[in-house]
Motif scaffolding. Structure first.
Motif, PDB file in Angstrom:
ATOM      1  N   GLU A 173      -6.998   3.146  -3.605  1.00  0.00           N
ATOM      2  CA  GLU A 173      -7.363   2.390  -2.402  1.00  0.00           C
ATOM      3  C   GLU A 173      -7.932   3.314  -1.312  1.00  0.00           C
ATOM      4  O   GLU A 173      -8.869   2.942  -0.610  1.00  0.00           O
ATOM      5  CB  GLU A 173      -6.151   1.620  -1.871  1.00  0.00           C
ATOM      6  CG  GLU A 173      -5.748   0.463  -2.782  1.00  0.00           C
ATOM      7  CD  GLU A 173      -4.460  -0.238  -2.355  1.00  0.00           C
ATOM      8  OE1 GLU A 173      -4.178  -1.321  -2.874  1.00  0.00           O
ATOM      9  OE2 GLU A 173      -3.719   0.319  -1.502  1.00  0.00           O
ATOM     10  N   ASP A 174      -7.362   4.496  -1.206  1.00  0.00           N
ATOM     11  CA  ASP A 174      -7.874   5.459  -0.214  1.00  0.00           C
ATOM     12  C   ASP A 174      -9.308   5.868  -0.539  1.00  0.00           C
ATOM     13  O   ASP A 174     -10.143   6.057   0.357  1.00  0.00           O
ATOM     14  CB  ASP A 174      -6.981   6.712  -0.163  1.00  0.00           C
ATOM     15  CG  ASP A 174      -5.698   6.469   0.617  1.00  0.00           C
ATOM     16  OD1 ASP A 174      -5.601   5.400   1.269  1.00  0.00           O
ATOM     17  OD2 ASP A 174      -4.792   7.322   0.561  1.00  0.00           O
TER      18      ASP A 174
ATOM     19  N   HIS B 220       0.807  -1.232   0.000  1.00  0.00           N
ATOM     20  CA  HIS B 220       0.000   0.000   0.000  1.00  0.00           C
ATOM     21  C   HIS B 220       0.840   1.283   0.000  1.00  0.00           C
ATOM     22  O   HIS B 220       0.406   2.304  -0.508  1.00  0.00           O
ATOM     23  CB  HIS B 220      -0.902   0.047   1.242  1.00  0.00           C
ATOM     24  CG  HIS B 220      -1.866  -1.087   1.344  1.00  0.00           C
ATOM     25  ND1 HIS B 220      -2.973  -1.194   0.541  1.00  0.00           N
ATOM     26  CD2 HIS B 220      -1.887  -2.165   2.147  1.00  0.00           C
ATOM     27  CE1 HIS B 220      -3.643  -2.285   0.858  1.00  0.00           C
ATOM     28  NE2 HIS B 220      -3.008  -2.896   1.827  1.00  0.00           N
TER      29      HIS B 220
ATOM     30  N   LEU C  33     -11.488   3.114   0.490  1.00  0.00           N
ATOM     31  CA  LEU C  33     -11.588   3.083   1.951  1.00  0.00           C
ATOM     32  C   LEU C  33     -12.598   4.114   2.439  1.00  0.00           C
ATOM     33  O   LEU C  33     -13.470   3.806   3.261  1.00  0.00           O
ATOM     34  CB  LEU C  33     -10.209   3.350   2.593  1.00  0.00           C
ATOM     35  CG  LEU C  33     -10.193   3.468   4.111  1.00  0.00           C
ATOM     36  CD1 LEU C  33     -10.511   2.128   4.763  1.00  0.00           C
ATOM     37  CD2 LEU C  33      -8.824   3.959   4.618  1.00  0.00           C
ATOM     38  N   SER C  34     -12.510   5.324   1.912  1.00  0.00           N
ATOM     39  CA  SER C  34     -13.396   6.358   2.439  1.00  0.00           C
ATOM     40  C   SER C  34     -14.841   6.116   1.966  1.00  0.00           C
ATOM     41  O   SER C  34     -15.791   6.318   2.722  1.00  0.00           O
ATOM     42  CB  SER C  34     -12.862   7.757   2.107  1.00  0.00           C
ATOM     43  OG  SER C  34     -13.455   8.263   0.978  1.00  0.00           O
TER      44      SER C  34
ATOM     45  N   SER D 249     -10.681  -6.030   3.204  1.00  0.00           N
ATOM     46  CA  SER D 249      -9.477  -5.292   2.803  1.00  0.00           C
ATOM     47  C   SER D 249      -9.471  -5.150   1.289  1.00  0.00           C
ATOM     48  O   SER D 249      -9.706  -6.110   0.568  1.00  0.00           O
ATOM     49  CB  SER D 249      -8.233  -6.023   3.296  1.00  0.00           C
ATOM     50  OG  SER D 249      -8.291  -7.393   2.979  1.00  0.00           O
TER      51      SER D 249
ATOM     52  N   LYS E  54      -2.335   3.890  -4.218  1.00  0.00           N
ATOM     53  CA  LYS E  54      -2.747   4.380  -2.894  1.00  0.00           C
ATOM     54  C   LYS E  54      -3.973   5.287  -3.029  1.00  0.00           C
ATOM     55  O   LYS E  54      -4.916   5.195  -2.235  1.00  0.00           O
ATOM     56  CB  LYS E  54      -1.564   5.127  -2.246  1.00  0.00           C
ATOM     57  CG  LYS E  54      -1.857   5.791  -0.929  1.00  0.00           C
ATOM     58  CD  LYS E  54      -1.404   4.899   0.212  1.00  0.00           C
ATOM     59  CE  LYS E  54      -1.490   5.465   1.601  1.00  0.00           C
ATOM     60  NZ  LYS E  54      -2.482   6.403   1.952  1.00  0.00           N
TER      61      LYS E  54
ATOM     62  N   SER F 180      -6.227   0.588   3.307  1.00  0.00           N
ATOM     63  CA  SER F 180      -7.595   0.223   2.908  1.00  0.00           C
ATOM     64  C   SER F 180      -8.068  -1.090   3.538  1.00  0.00           C
ATOM     65  O   SER F 180      -8.292  -2.083   2.856  1.00  0.00           O
ATOM     66  CB  SER F 180      -7.671   0.142   1.390  1.00  0.00           C
ATOM     67  OG  SER F 180      -6.616  -0.671   0.897  1.00  0.00           O
TER      68      SER F 180
END
Lengths: 407, 143
Positions: free
Chosen positions: A305-306, A207, A309-310, A381, A302, A333
Motif C-alpha cells: 500500500e505504501d 493498514h 501511495l508513493s 484510497s 503495508k 494509502s
C-alpha cells in the motif's frame, strides 16, 4: 514474501466487472473494502448449514454456531493483541462502539465541568456522541488543533490536558486525509492526568499493526467492513477493569444473569454489552477476513500500500491544477485532493465515467473541511488488491479532467 | 418561441447524438452550464438555495409580461448544466405552462443513469422549486 496481486485479485469477484464500459478501478477502500471469496463463502455456508441462535441452544447446530461465533472473538483478540477474549464486544459498527462508550462510561463517569478532548481530524461519529454527552452532563468538549498539512498539534494537546480531562477520544488514522496520529504518545500523556482514551481505529486496523496492549488504549473501536469483512459489524475493545466498571448499554436478552420484576442482575463481560440476538452470520464470516489479512501479513500489506501511495503521489503531483489535501509525513494509502476550480462532485462523476470509484465530499468531517477552508475533497484510497496500472488510469483521468479548467 | 414539447425533443435529439458514452455526456452537460447567464451576486443568499440538493443551487424567478423568467447558479458545473436544461425548457413561460409541464426528456435521455440517484433527487428538487414559483405567481395573478 512479496504479495502476489493477481492471486489476491482473483479472490475478489466484485473487482472483475466493467463500470461505464471500463474495467472497474475500486479506490473507495476507506469507505469500505471489498470482500474476498472466503468471507462470502462463509456467509453462505453459515446460512446453508449452521444457522441457529447462539449460546443457549440445546442442539448441535446451536452449539456449532456458538463455537464459530466465539472463535471470531478469539481471532479478534489475537488480531489486536488484547489480553482476554472477554474484552472484545460485538457492535454494529465503529459508530455504535463509540456511542456505547459515550453512553455507558459517560453516564457513570462524566460530570459537570469535566473535559473531553477530541481532535480536528475526527469523523462525525467521534464528535457527535461526545457533544451529546457534554450537553447532557454539562461537560466541556476541547478540540486539538491541526497544522495545514493535517497533523495534530501535540504541544497544543499537552496544553489542553489538565486534572479536568476525563476522556480523550482520538482517531488513529484520519479517514479524510490519511494522517497517522502519534497515538501512543497521546495515550501516555492522557493517562498521566488520569484520563481514559478511546482510539477510533476504523481506518487504522486495515493498514497498521494495532496492538492494544502496546498502545495501552482503554478502548479501541473499529468496523469489520473496512477490514474485508461484512457490513453491519463493529468491534469494541475495552480493558476488562474499565468495561466491568461501566453500566450496561442496552437491556434485553443475553445481557442478563437473572431477571425478576423486582431486580435484574447483569451478565459478565462481554455479554453484558451484547443484548439481543447478535449479527451471527457476519461475526462468523469476519473470522475469514482476519485470516485473509494474517495470511498475507500486515507488514506485507503495508509495504504494498505504501508503494501504491508513493507511486500515486508522484504521478498526481505532476499534474497542473492538482491540489493535494493533507500532506502529513506519516500517512496511510489515502490521497485527498482537489482539482483547480472544480467541485469534487464533478471530479468524482467524471472519474466514475472512467470506471474509477472514489469518494467525494466532506467525508463526514465537516469541522476538518471547515478548518482547511474547503467544501470537500476527492478521496482515492488504495487497498491490498489495487495495482500500479490502476493508478496509471487514475493519473490519466485526473490529468484529462484538470485540463478542462486549465485550457 | 417553441413549445415545451419541441424543446424537449430538441434536447432528446442532442443527447441521442452523444450516444452511450457517459464521459462525453457529462462533458456536454458541463458545457451547457457555461451558457447560463451570470447570476446576480445579491441573489446568492441562503434563502434562494434549493433544499434537497447535495450541491448548492441558487434559483430565483421574476414575472415579466405574464411570463416567468428563471435565474440560477450552482457551485458545481454538472449541476449548472442540469439547471440550464430546466431553464431552457421552463423559463419564459406562463405559470400554467410550467405547472402543467411534463418533463419527459429526463427519463428519455436516461438522466437517472447518467447522474446517479443522489443527483436525480436534486434534479427533482429543482423542478419542484420551479413549479412552486409558478404556483405562487399563478396565485398572485388570480388574486
Amino acid at each position: 514474501m512479496p504479495i502476489n496481486i493477481e492471486e489476491i485479485r482473483n479472490l475478489f469477484p466484485v473487482l472483475h466487472q466493467e463500470v461505464n464500459g471500463k474495467p472497474l478501478v475500486y479506490f473507495d477502500n476507506a469507505a469500505t473494502t471489498q470482500k474476498p471469496k472466503q468471507v462470502l463463502d462463509a456467509l453462505v455456508q453459515y446460512y446453508e448449514l449452521d444457522n441457529s441462535n447462539i449460546h443457549r441452544g440445546a442442539h448441535t447446530l446451536a452449539d456449532r454456531a456458538t463455537r464459530y461465533y466465539e472463535n471470531t472473538r478469539s481471532a479478534i483478540q489475537k488480531f489486536i493483541n488484547a489480553k482476554e477474549e472477554e474484552e472484545i464486544i460485538f457492535t454494529k459498527g465503529t459508530t455504535e462502539s463509540i456511542n456505547l462508550v459515550a453512553s455507558t462510561f459517560g453516564r457513570k463517569f462524566i460530570s459537570k465541568g469535566d473535559e473531553i478532548i477530541i481532535s480536528t481530524l475526527e469523523h462525525h461519529s467521534n464528535i457527535v456522541p461526545w457533544q451529546m454527552l457534554c450537553e447532557e452532563k454539562g461537560a466541556i468538549l476541547k478540540i486539538i488543533p491541526i497544522s495545514e498539512e493535517g497533523e495534530i498539534d501535540l504541544e497544543a494537546f499537552e496544553n489542553l490536558l489538565s486534572e479536568k480531562t476525563k476522556f480523550v477520544s482520538i482517531v488513529h488514522v484520519s479517514n479524510a486525509l490519511g494522517t497517522i496520529n502519534p497515538v501512543k504518545q497521546i495515550i501516555k500523556s492522557a493517562h498521566k492526568v488520569g484520563a481514559r482514551v478511546l482510539l477510533d481505529g476504523a481506518q487504522s486496523t486495515s493498514h497498521l499493526e494495532v496492538d492494544v496492549q502496546d498502545l495501552d488504549c482503554d478502548f479501541l473501536a473499529f468496523s469489520a467492513h473496512k477490514l474485508y469483512g461484512p457490513t453491519g459489524l463493529g468491534i469494541l475493545y475495552g480493558k476488562r477493569e474499565v468495561l466491568e466498571s461501566m453500566p450496561p448499554y442496552q437491556g434485553g436478552g443475553e445481557m442478563i444473569k437473572e431477571v425478576s420484576f423486582e431486580k435484574t442482575t447483569y451478565n459478565e463481560i462481554p455479554f453484558k454489552f451484547e443484548a439481543g440476538t447478535p449479527n451471527i452470520a457476519d461475526v462468523i464470516a469476519f473470522a475469514k477476513a482476519i485470516e485473509f489479512i494474517q495470511q498475507l501479513g500486515k507488514k506485507e500489506i503495508k509495504e504494498h500500500e505504501d508503494e501504491l501511495l508513493s507511486y500515486a503521489t508522484d504521478g498526481l503531483n505532476s499534474i497542473k491544477g492538482f491540489i493535494p489535501v493533507g500532506t502529513a509525513k506519516e500517512k496511510v494509502s489515502v490521497i485527498s485532493f482537489n482539482i483547480n476550480e472544480m467541485h469534487p462532485f464533478d471530479v468524482g462523476m467524471m472519474l466514475d465515467a472512467n470506471g474509477i470509484a472514489v469518494r467525494t465530499g466532506h467525508h463526514c468531517t465537516q469541522p476538518l473541511m471547515h478548518r482547511l477552508g474547503l467544501e470537500g475533497t476527492v478521496r482515492a484510497s488504495f487497498s491490498v488488491y489495487n495495482t500500479k496500472s490502476e493508478i496509471d488510469r487514475l493519473v490519466a483521468a485526473v490529468s484529462k479532467i484538470a485540463k478542462i479548467k486549465n485550457k | 418561441m417553441s413549445n415545451i414539447q419541441d424543446i424537449q425533443n430538441e434536447i432528446i435529439e442532442e443527447f441521442e447524438i452523444l450516444g452511450d458514452d457517459k464521459e462525453s455526456t457529462i462533458f456536454y452537460i458541463m458545457e451547457l452550464g457555461n451558457n447560463l447567464p451570470d447570476f446576480p451576486e445579491n441573489d446568492r443568499i441562503d434563502d434562494n438555495i434549493i433544499k434537497g440538493c447535495q450541491s448548492k443551487v441558487w434559483l430565483t424567478a421574476k414575472m415579466e409580461n405574464e411570463k416567468i423568467h428563471f435565474f440560477a447558479d450552482s457551485n458545481t458545473d454538472i449541476t449548472k448544466g442540469l439547471i440550464s436544461l430546466l431553464i431552457r425548457v421552463l423559463s419564459e413561460r406562463s405559470p400554467k405552462e410550467i405547472i402543467d409541464a411534463e418533463l419527459k426528456f429526463i427519463d428519455k435521455i436516461g438522466m437517472g443513469n447518467i447522474i446517479g440517484s443522489q443527483r436525480s433527487n436534486g434534479l427533482a428538487s429543482m423542478i419542484k422549486q420551479m413549479k412552486l414559483y409558478a404556483l405562487a405567481y399563478q396565485a398572485k395573478q388570480n388574486a
